[in-house]
Write a protein that holds these residues in place. Sequence first.
Motif, PDB file in Angstrom:
ATOM      1  N   TYR A  11      14.886  43.051  10.670  1.00  0.00           N
ATOM      2  CA  TYR A  11      14.969  41.908   9.756  1.00  0.00           C
ATOM      3  C   TYR A  11      13.955  40.823  10.101  1.00  0.00           C
ATOM      4  O   TYR A  11      13.180  40.391   9.252  1.00  0.00           O
ATOM      5  CB  TYR A  11      16.389  41.339   9.766  1.00  0.00           C
ATOM      6  N   ASN A  12      13.957  40.391  11.351  1.00  0.00           N
ATOM      7  CA  ASN A  12      13.128  39.247  11.744  1.00  0.00           C
ATOM      8  C   ASN A  12      11.661  39.603  11.964  1.00  0.00           C
ATOM      9  O   ASN A  12      10.789  38.799  11.653  1.00  0.00           O
ATOM     10  CB  ASN A  12      13.678  38.603  13.023  1.00  0.00           C
ATOM     11  N   LEU A  39      22.639  47.404  20.886  1.00  0.00           N
ATOM     12  CA  LEU A  39      21.638  48.174  20.145  1.00  0.00           C
ATOM     13  C   LEU A  39      21.613  47.767  18.674  1.00  0.00           C
ATOM     14  O   LEU A  39      20.546  47.581  18.086  1.00  0.00           O
ATOM     15  CB  LEU A  39      21.930  49.671  20.277  1.00  0.00           C
ATOM     16  N   ASP A  40      22.785  47.605  18.084  1.00  0.00           N
ATOM     17  CA  ASP A  40      22.900  47.185  16.682  1.00  0.00           C
ATOM     18  C   ASP A  40      22.200  45.842  16.477  1.00  0.00           C
ATOM     19  O   ASP A  40      21.373  45.684  15.566  1.00  0.00           O
ATOM     20  CB  ASP A  40      24.380  47.105  16.308  1.00  0.00           C
ATOM     21  N   LEU A  41      22.517  44.873  17.316  1.00  0.00           N
ATOM     22  CA  LEU A  41      21.914  43.541  17.181  1.00  0.00           C
ATOM     23  C   LEU A  41      20.403  43.562  17.399  1.00  0.00           C
ATOM     24  O   LEU A  41      19.662  42.907  16.676  1.00  0.00           O
ATOM     25  CB  LEU A  41      22.578  42.564  18.147  1.00  0.00           C
ATOM     26  N   ALA A  42      19.951  44.327  18.394  1.00  0.00           N
ATOM     27  CA  ALA A  42      18.510  44.415  18.672  1.00  0.00           C
ATOM     28  C   ALA A  42      17.772  45.070  17.505  1.00  0.00           C
ATOM     29  O   ALA A  42      16.701  44.602  17.093  1.00  0.00           O
ATOM     30  CB  ALA A  42      18.272  45.191  19.965  1.00  0.00           C
ATOM     31  N   ALA A  43      18.352  46.142  16.969  1.00  0.00           N
ATOM     32  CA  ALA A  43      17.720  46.821  15.829  1.00  0.00           C
ATOM     33  C   ALA A  43      17.679  45.902  14.618  1.00  0.00           C
ATOM     34  O   ALA A  43      16.665  45.815  13.927  1.00  0.00           O
ATOM     35  CB  ALA A  43      18.477  48.115  15.512  1.00  0.00           C
ATOM     36  N   PHE A  44      18.790  45.209  14.363  1.00  0.00           N
ATOM     37  CA  PHE A  44      18.829  44.277  13.236  1.00  0.00           C
ATOM     38  C   PHE A  44      17.756  43.200  13.395  1.00  0.00           C
ATOM     39  O   PHE A  44      17.012  42.916  12.457  1.00  0.00           O
ATOM     40  CB  PHE A  44      20.210  43.629  13.112  1.00  0.00           C
ATOM     41  N   ALA A  45      17.679  42.605  14.580  1.00  0.00           N
ATOM     42  CA  ALA A  45      16.693  41.544  14.820  1.00  0.00           C
ATOM     43  C   ALA A  45      15.274  42.055  14.612  1.00  0.00           C
ATOM     44  O   ALA A  45      14.446  41.382  13.993  1.00  0.00           O
ATOM     45  CB  ALA A  45      16.862  40.978  16.231  1.00  0.00           C
ATOM     46  N   LEU A  46      14.992  43.235  15.112  1.00  0.00           N
ATOM     47  CA  LEU A  46      13.651  43.808  14.947  1.00  0.00           C
ATOM     48  C   LEU A  46      13.354  44.101  13.478  1.00  0.00           C
ATOM     49  O   LEU A  46      12.300  43.699  12.955  1.00  0.00           O
ATOM     50  CB  LEU A  46      13.525  45.099  15.768  1.00  0.00           C
ATOM     51  N   GLN A 105      20.578  43.574   4.375  1.00  0.00           N
ATOM     52  CA  GLN A 105      21.595  44.620   4.219  1.00  0.00           C
ATOM     53  C   GLN A 105      21.085  45.975   4.693  1.00  0.00           C
ATOM     54  O   GLN A 105      21.823  46.748   5.299  1.00  0.00           O
ATOM     55  CB  GLN A 105      22.072  44.702   2.762  1.00  0.00           C
ATOM     56  N   VAL A 106      19.812  46.265   4.440  1.00  0.00           N
ATOM     57  CA  VAL A 106      19.225  47.517   4.916  1.00  0.00           C
ATOM     58  C   VAL A 106      19.128  47.497   6.447  1.00  0.00           C
ATOM     59  O   VAL A 106      19.492  48.469   7.121  1.00  0.00           O
ATOM     60  CB  VAL A 106      17.840  47.756   4.278  1.00  0.00           C
ATOM     61  N   ALA A 107      18.654  46.379   6.989  1.00  0.00           N
ATOM     62  CA  ALA A 107      18.565  46.242   8.442  1.00  0.00           C
ATOM     63  C   ALA A 107      19.948  46.360   9.081  1.00  0.00           C
ATOM     64  O   ALA A 107      20.111  46.984  10.135  1.00  0.00           O
ATOM     65  CB  ALA A 107      17.919  44.912   8.812  1.00  0.00           C
ATOM     66  N   ASN A 108      20.958  45.790   8.431  1.00  0.00           N
ATOM     67  CA  ASN A 108      22.322  45.888   8.937  1.00  0.00           C
ATOM     68  C   ASN A 108      22.816  47.334   8.918  1.00  0.00           C
ATOM     69  O   ASN A 108      23.420  47.805   9.878  1.00  0.00           O
ATOM     70  CB  ASN A 108      23.257  44.999   8.126  1.00  0.00           C
ATOM     71  N   GLY A 109      22.553  48.049   7.825  1.00  0.00           N
ATOM     72  CA  GLY A 109      22.972  49.444   7.735  1.00  0.00           C
ATOM     73  C   GLY A 109      22.331  50.326   8.791  1.00  0.00           C
ATOM     74  O   GLY A 109      22.994  51.154   9.420  1.00  0.00           O
ATOM     75  N   VAL A 110      21.041  50.129   9.014  1.00  0.00           N
ATOM     76  CA  VAL A 110      20.333  50.918  10.020  1.00  0.00           C
ATOM     77  C   VAL A 110      20.831  50.544  11.420  1.00  0.00           C
ATOM     78  O   VAL A 110      21.104  51.418  12.250  1.00  0.00           O
ATOM     79  CB  VAL A 110      18.803  50.729   9.903  1.00  0.00           C
ATOM     80  N   GLY A 111      20.960  49.248  11.688  1.00  0.00           N
ATOM     81  CA  GLY A 111      21.443  48.808  12.997  1.00  0.00           C
ATOM     82  C   GLY A 111      22.847  49.318  13.289  1.00  0.00           C
ATOM     83  O   GLY A 111      23.138  49.805  14.388  1.00  0.00           O
ATOM     84  N   THR A 112      23.724  49.238  12.293  1.00  0.00           N
ATOM     85  CA  THR A 112      25.088  49.722  12.461  1.00  0.00           C
ATOM     86  C   THR A 112      25.102  51.221  12.715  1.00  0.00           C
ATOM     87  O   THR A 112      25.817  51.704  13.609  1.00  0.00           O
ATOM     88  CB  THR A 112      25.933  49.392  11.205  1.00  0.00           C
TER      89      THR A 112
END
Length: 137
Positions: free
Chosen positions: A42-43, A33-40, A50-57
Motif C-alpha cells: 500500500y505505502n 507478516l500481514d502488516l509488513a506486506a500491507f505496508a509495502l 483492499q487489494v493490499a489487505n487481501g494479499v497481506g491477510t
Amino acid sequence: MTATDAPARTERPPRKLRQLVSYTLVGGSGVALDLAAFALLYNVLGWHEQVANGVGTTLGITNNFVLNAVFTFGKRDRLALRFVRFYAVGMCGIALTFGLLWLFAGRLGTDPNLVKAASLPLVLAVQFVLNRKWSFA
C-alpha cells in the motif's frame, strides 16, 4: 513427604496449553507478516488498500498454516484440505472482527482501535478451537 511423593519437576505443561502458546506465537508472526506486506504493497507500491489487505491477510494465513502444521499440531497429511479449512477459519476470524467492529464502533461509537485490540483474544480463542478440532484434527 518423601522424594517419591514430590511432584516431578520435569513435567511438561498439558498438550493443549503448549499448543495454545505455540498457536499464539505463530499468530504473532502472521500478524507481523500481514502488516509488513500491507505496508509495502500500500505505502510503497501504491496498491489499493483492499487489494493490499487481501494479499497481506493471505500471506499471514499461509504463514500461520505452515508453521502451525509443522510446530503446533505436527500434521503433514492432507495438507490441501487442511489449508482450505485453515483459510476458512481465518475468514471466520475476519468476519467475527467485522461484526464486532460493526456493532461496537459503528453502532455504539466505541473507538475502532479499541474494538480491534479487544477482539484479538476472542478471535484467537475461537480460531484456536476451530483449527484444533477441524483443520488439524
